[in-house]
Design a protein around this motif. Structure first.
Motif, PDB file in Angstrom:
ATOM      1  N   ARG A   1       0.831  -1.211   0.000  1.00 51.45           N
ATOM      2  CA  ARG A   1       0.000   0.000   0.000  1.00 51.45           C
ATOM      3  C   ARG A   1       0.859   1.252   0.000  1.00 51.45           C
ATOM      4  NH1 ARG A   1      -4.640   0.007   4.364  1.00 51.45           N
ATOM      5  NH2 ARG A   1      -5.048   1.951   3.274  1.00 51.45           N
ATOM      6  N   VAL A   2       1.914   1.247   0.801  1.00 52.30           N
ATOM      7  CA  VAL A   2       2.799   2.417   0.862  1.00 52.30           C
ATOM      8  C   VAL A   2       3.473   2.630  -0.488  1.00 52.30           C
ATOM      9  CG1 VAL A   2       4.941   3.298   1.885  1.00 52.30           C
ATOM     10  CG2 VAL A   2       3.134   2.375   3.355  1.00 52.30           C
ATOM     11  N   ARG A   3       3.931   1.551  -1.127  1.00 53.52           N
ATOM     12  CA  ARG A   3       4.567   1.681  -2.448  1.00 53.52           C
ATOM     13  C   ARG A   3       3.603   2.271  -3.471  1.00 53.52           C
ATOM     14  NH1 ARG A   3       6.649  -3.333  -1.181  1.00 53.52           N
ATOM     15  NH2 ARG A   3       5.115  -4.369  -2.476  1.00 53.52           N
ATOM     16  N   ALA A   4       2.314   1.967  -3.345  1.00 55.68           N
ATOM     17  CA  ALA A   4       1.325   2.415  -4.325  1.00 55.68           C
ATOM     18  C   ALA A   4       0.828   3.840  -4.090  1.00 55.68           C
ATOM     19  CB  ALA A   4       0.130   1.455  -4.318  1.00 55.68           C
ATOM     20  N   LEU A   5       1.137   4.409  -2.937  1.00 57.82           N
ATOM     21  CA  LEU A   5       0.656   5.761  -2.628  1.00 57.82           C
ATOM     22  C   LEU A   5       1.254   6.793  -3.574  1.00 57.82           C
ATOM     23  CD1 LEU A   5       0.830   5.859   1.283  1.00 57.82           C
ATOM     24  CD2 LEU A   5      -1.238   5.837  -0.133  1.00 57.82           C
TER      25      LEU A   5
ATOM     26  N   ALA B   1       9.361   7.907   4.962  1.00 62.16           N
ATOM     27  CA  ALA B   1       8.982   7.980   6.378  1.00 62.16           C
ATOM     28  C   ALA B   1       8.010   6.857   6.734  1.00 62.16           C
ATOM     29  CB  ALA B   1       8.369   9.347   6.689  1.00 62.16           C
ATOM     30  N   LEU B   2       7.057   6.595   5.865  1.00 60.74           N
ATOM     31  CA  LEU B   2       6.098   5.516   6.109  1.00 60.74           C
ATOM     32  C   LEU B   2       6.797   4.161   6.094  1.00 60.74           C
ATOM     33  CD1 LEU B   2       3.136   6.806   3.923  1.00 60.74           C
ATOM     34  CD2 LEU B   2       3.223   6.719   6.422  1.00 60.74           C
TER      35      LEU B   2
ATOM     36  N   LEU C   1       7.142   1.236   9.077  1.00 61.53           N
ATOM     37  CA  LEU C   1       6.883  -0.197   8.913  1.00 61.53           C
ATOM     38  C   LEU C   1       8.096  -1.029   9.324  1.00 61.53           C
ATOM     39  CD1 LEU C   1       4.888  -0.242   5.566  1.00 61.53           C
ATOM     40  CD2 LEU C   1       4.046  -0.822   7.847  1.00 61.53           C
ATOM     41  N   LEU C   2       9.282  -0.536   9.058  1.00 67.51           N
ATOM     42  CA  LEU C   2      10.484  -1.260   9.468  1.00 67.51           C
ATOM     43  C   LEU C   2      10.616  -1.289  10.987  1.00 67.51           C
ATOM     44  CD1 LEU C   2      13.014  -0.061   6.751  1.00 67.51           C
ATOM     45  CD2 LEU C   2      11.884  -2.288   6.938  1.00 67.51           C
ATOM     46  N   VAL C   3      10.223  -0.200  11.649  1.00 66.13           N
ATOM     47  CA  VAL C   3      10.230  -0.179  13.116  1.00 66.13           C
ATOM     48  C   VAL C   3       9.238  -1.197  13.658  1.00 66.13           C
ATOM     49  CG1 VAL C   3       9.640   1.245  15.124  1.00 66.13           C
ATOM     50  CG2 VAL C   3      11.093   2.180  13.323  1.00 66.13           C
ATOM     51  N   ILE C   4       8.075  -1.277  13.051  1.00 63.40           N
ATOM     52  CA  ILE C   4       7.071  -2.258  13.479  1.00 63.40           C
ATOM     53  C   ILE C   4       7.601  -3.673  13.259  1.00 63.40           C
ATOM     54  CG2 ILE C   4       4.767  -3.187  12.991  1.00 63.40           C
ATOM     55  CD1 ILE C   4       3.939  -0.254  12.303  1.00 63.40           C
ATOM     56  N   THR C   5       8.270  -3.892  12.138  1.00 66.39           N
ATOM     57  CA  THR C   5       8.851  -5.202  11.860  1.00 66.39           C
ATOM     58  C   THR C   5       9.877  -5.578  12.927  1.00 66.39           C
ATOM     59  OG1 THR C   5       8.520  -4.898   9.490  1.00 66.39           O
ATOM     60  CG2 THR C   5      10.132  -6.559  10.148  1.00 66.39           C
ATOM     61  N   ALA C   6      10.725  -4.642  13.282  1.00 67.49           N
ATOM     62  CA  ALA C   6      11.735  -4.896  14.316  1.00 67.49           C
ATOM     63  C   ALA C   6      11.069  -5.164  15.660  1.00 67.49           C
ATOM     64  CB  ALA C   6      12.697  -3.718  14.413  1.00 67.49           C
TER      65      ALA C   6
ATOM     66  N   GLY D   1      -6.694   8.156   5.619  1.00 68.04           N
ATOM     67  CA  GLY D   1      -5.997   9.194   4.866  1.00 68.04           C
ATOM     68  C   GLY D   1      -5.078  10.050   5.707  1.00 68.04           C
ATOM     69  N   ARG D   2      -4.770   9.588   6.917  1.00 66.55           N
ATOM     70  CA  ARG D   2      -3.855  10.332   7.796  1.00 66.55           C
ATOM     71  C   ARG D   2      -2.429   9.909   7.462  1.00 66.55           C
ATOM     72  NH1 ARG D   2      -7.978   8.879  11.689  1.00 66.55           N
ATOM     73  NH2 ARG D   2      -6.686   7.105  12.273  1.00 66.55           N
ATOM     74  N   ILE D   3      -1.828  10.683   6.579  1.00 67.39           N
ATOM     75  CA  ILE D   3      -0.472  10.378   6.136  1.00 67.39           C
ATOM     76  C   ILE D   3       0.427  11.515   6.596  1.00 67.39           C
ATOM     77  CG2 ILE D   3       0.995   9.996   4.136  1.00 67.39           C
ATOM     78  CD1 ILE D   3      -1.515   8.908   2.716  1.00 67.39           C
ATOM     79  N   PRO D   4       1.334  11.236   7.521  1.00 65.00           N
ATOM     80  CA  PRO D   4       2.186  12.301   8.066  1.00 65.00           C
ATOM     81  C   PRO D   4       3.061  12.940   6.997  1.00 65.00           C
ATOM     82  CG  PRO D   4       2.949  10.139   8.792  1.00 65.00           C
ATOM     83  CD  PRO D   4       1.674   9.923   8.041  1.00 65.00           C
ATOM     84  N   GLY D   5       3.116  14.277   7.033  1.00 69.02           N
ATOM     85  CA  GLY D   5       3.975  15.002   6.112  1.00 69.02           C
ATOM     86  C   GLY D   5       3.347  15.300   4.765  1.00 69.02           C
ATOM     87  N   GLU D   6       2.176  14.757   4.524  1.00 68.61           N
ATOM     88  CA  GLU D   6       1.512  15.015   3.239  1.00 68.61           C
ATOM     89  C   GLU D   6       0.798  16.351   3.316  1.00 68.61           C
ATOM     90  OE1 GLU D   6      -1.248  12.627   0.111  1.00 68.61           O
ATOM     91  OE2 GLU D   6      -1.795  12.507   2.205  1.00 68.61           O
ATOM     92  N   GLU D   7       1.039  17.186   2.342  1.00 70.47           N
ATOM     93  CA  GLU D   7       0.386  18.502   2.271  1.00 70.47           C
ATOM     94  C   GLU D   7      -1.048  18.328   1.793  1.00 70.47           C
ATOM     95  OE1 GLU D   7       3.709  20.020   3.739  1.00 70.47           O
ATOM     96  OE2 GLU D   7       1.903  21.143   3.402  1.00 70.47           O
ATOM     97  N   ARG D   8      -1.958  18.988   2.427  1.00 72.06           N
ATOM     98  CA  ARG D   8      -3.370  18.891   2.033  1.00 72.06           C
ATOM     99  C   ARG D   8      -3.854  20.219   1.528  1.00 72.06           C
ATOM    100  NH1 ARG D   8      -5.671  13.991   3.182  1.00 72.06           N
ATOM    101  NH2 ARG D   8      -4.409  12.834   4.588  1.00 72.06           N
TER     102      ARG D   8
END
Length: 76
Positions: A23-27, A36-37, A41-46, A69-76
């Motif tokens: 999903r992140v790759r497709a955004l 950042a996303l 996910l890597l932190v969650i994996t660890a 749709g809460r994506i940090p750092g995305e300008e709205r």
């Protein structure tokens, strides 16, 4: 019996992580946001290596944020 439940949770988390990465790759977001996303996910994996239940909760929150749709750092 508990081992079976742990294995099922591990499998579920692994499948959900795979889906979240896709999903992140497709955004359609700037590369910095995608990175950042991916780091989250890597932190969650660890975290899953040390506390699978906590990682599952964190992944659930991450996925809910994407769903809403809460994506940090995305300008709205």
């Amino acid at each position: 019996m508990e081992h079976d439940g742990q294995l099922e949770l591990y499998t579920a988390v692994a499948d959900q992580l795979k889906e979240a990465h896709a999903r992140v790759r497709a955004l359609q977001v700037p590369e910095g946001v995608r990175m950042a996303l991916t780091r989250k996910l890597l932190v969650i994996t660890a975290a899953a290596k040390h506390d699978l239940a906590d990682a599952a909760r964190r992944l659930e929150r991450f996925t809910a944020d994407l769903d809403e749709g809460r994506i940090p750092g995305e300008e709205r």
